[in-house]
Design an enzyme around this catalytic site. Structure first.
Site, mmCIF file in Angstrom:
data_model
loop_
_atom_site.group_PDB
_atom_site.id
_atom_site.type_symbol
_atom_site.label_atom_id
_atom_site.label_comp_id
_atom_site.label_asym_id
_atom_site.label_seq_id
_atom_site.Cartn_x
_atom_site.Cartn_y
_atom_site.Cartn_z
ATOM 1 C CB CYS A 7 -25.918 -43.328 -3.045
ATOM 2 S SG CYS A 7 -26.133 -41.944 -4.241
ATOM 3 C CG ASP A 30 -28.140 -54.956 -14.447
ATOM 4 O OD1 ASP A 30 -28.552 -53.837 -14.752
ATOM 5 O OD2 ASP A 30 -28.833 -55.897 -13.749
ATOM 6 C CG HIS A 46 -28.570 -39.304 -5.922
ATOM 7 N ND1 HIS A 46 -28.956 -40.659 -5.620
ATOM 8 C CD2 HIS A 46 -29.814 -38.700 -6.014
ATOM 9 C CE1 HIS A 46 -30.316 -40.854 -5.800
ATOM 10 N NE2 HIS A 46 -30.721 -39.441 -5.940
ATOM 11 C CG HIS A 99 -28.449 -46.566 -13.930
ATOM 12 N ND1 HIS A 99 -29.423 -46.014 -13.269
ATOM 13 C CD2 HIS A 99 -28.918 -47.828 -14.763
ATOM 14 C CE1 HIS A 99 -30.674 -46.502 -13.264
ATOM 15 N NE2 HIS A 99 -30.221 -47.609 -14.337
ATOM 16 C CG HIS A 101 -28.753 -50.332 -18.601
ATOM 17 N ND1 HIS A 101 -28.883 -51.393 -17.748
ATOM 18 C CD2 HIS A 101 -29.587 -49.342 -18.095
ATOM 19 C CE1 HIS A 101 -29.965 -50.948 -17.031
ATOM 20 N NE2 HIS A 101 -30.280 -49.745 -17.143
#
Ligand code: 5GP
Ligand code: ZN
Length: 108
Positions: A7, A30, A46, A99, A101
């Site tokens: 956030c 990342d 969120h 999230h 990846h």
């Protein structure tokens, strides 16, 4: 969420190059890459886990994956990539803001 790292990146309080951004999500690298290319696709809303999603969140997650396929060339992922979501403690999730990846740039 005040103390959430993703956030904070979303609000620009922590600097991170955004490779893509729209009203729903953004893509960054990342900080600790596990492949030659390692992106994180992060929804702006969120929430921690799959299953805590609103209907809109479900829709956005689908759109994120679809958008990724369209950005693949631009992100250096034209030869394929691996998509991972670490869900909860046993999944190895460290940041409690959902999230995705995306790993690639080499044969995994
Ligand atoms: P998780 O283990 O929750 O699925 O993944 C969290 C990921 O966020 C880890 O791969 C970690 O390297 C990455 N990460 C943690 N803090 C930061 C940060 O401040 N910036 C970026 N770009 N990535 C981060
Ligand atoms: Zn958050």
């Amino acid at each position: 969420m005040d103390n959430c790292i993703f956030c904070k990146i979303n609000r620009g309080e922590i600097n991170s190059k955004k490779y893509y951004e729209d009203e729903d999500f953004f893509i960054i690298s990342d900080i600790n890459p596990k492949a030659r290319l390692h992106y994180l696709m992060i929804p702006k809303h969120h929430y921690a886990l799959i299953g805590e999603q609103t209907e809109k969140d479900v829709e956005i997650l689908g759109k994120m994956l679809n958008k990724l396929s369209k950005l693949a060339h631009e992100l250096g992922l034209q030869d394929g990539y691996r998509v991972i979501i670490n869900q909860g403690e046993n999944g190895g999730q460290e940041v409690p803001h959902l999230h995705v990846h995306v790993l690639g740039g080499e044969k995994l």
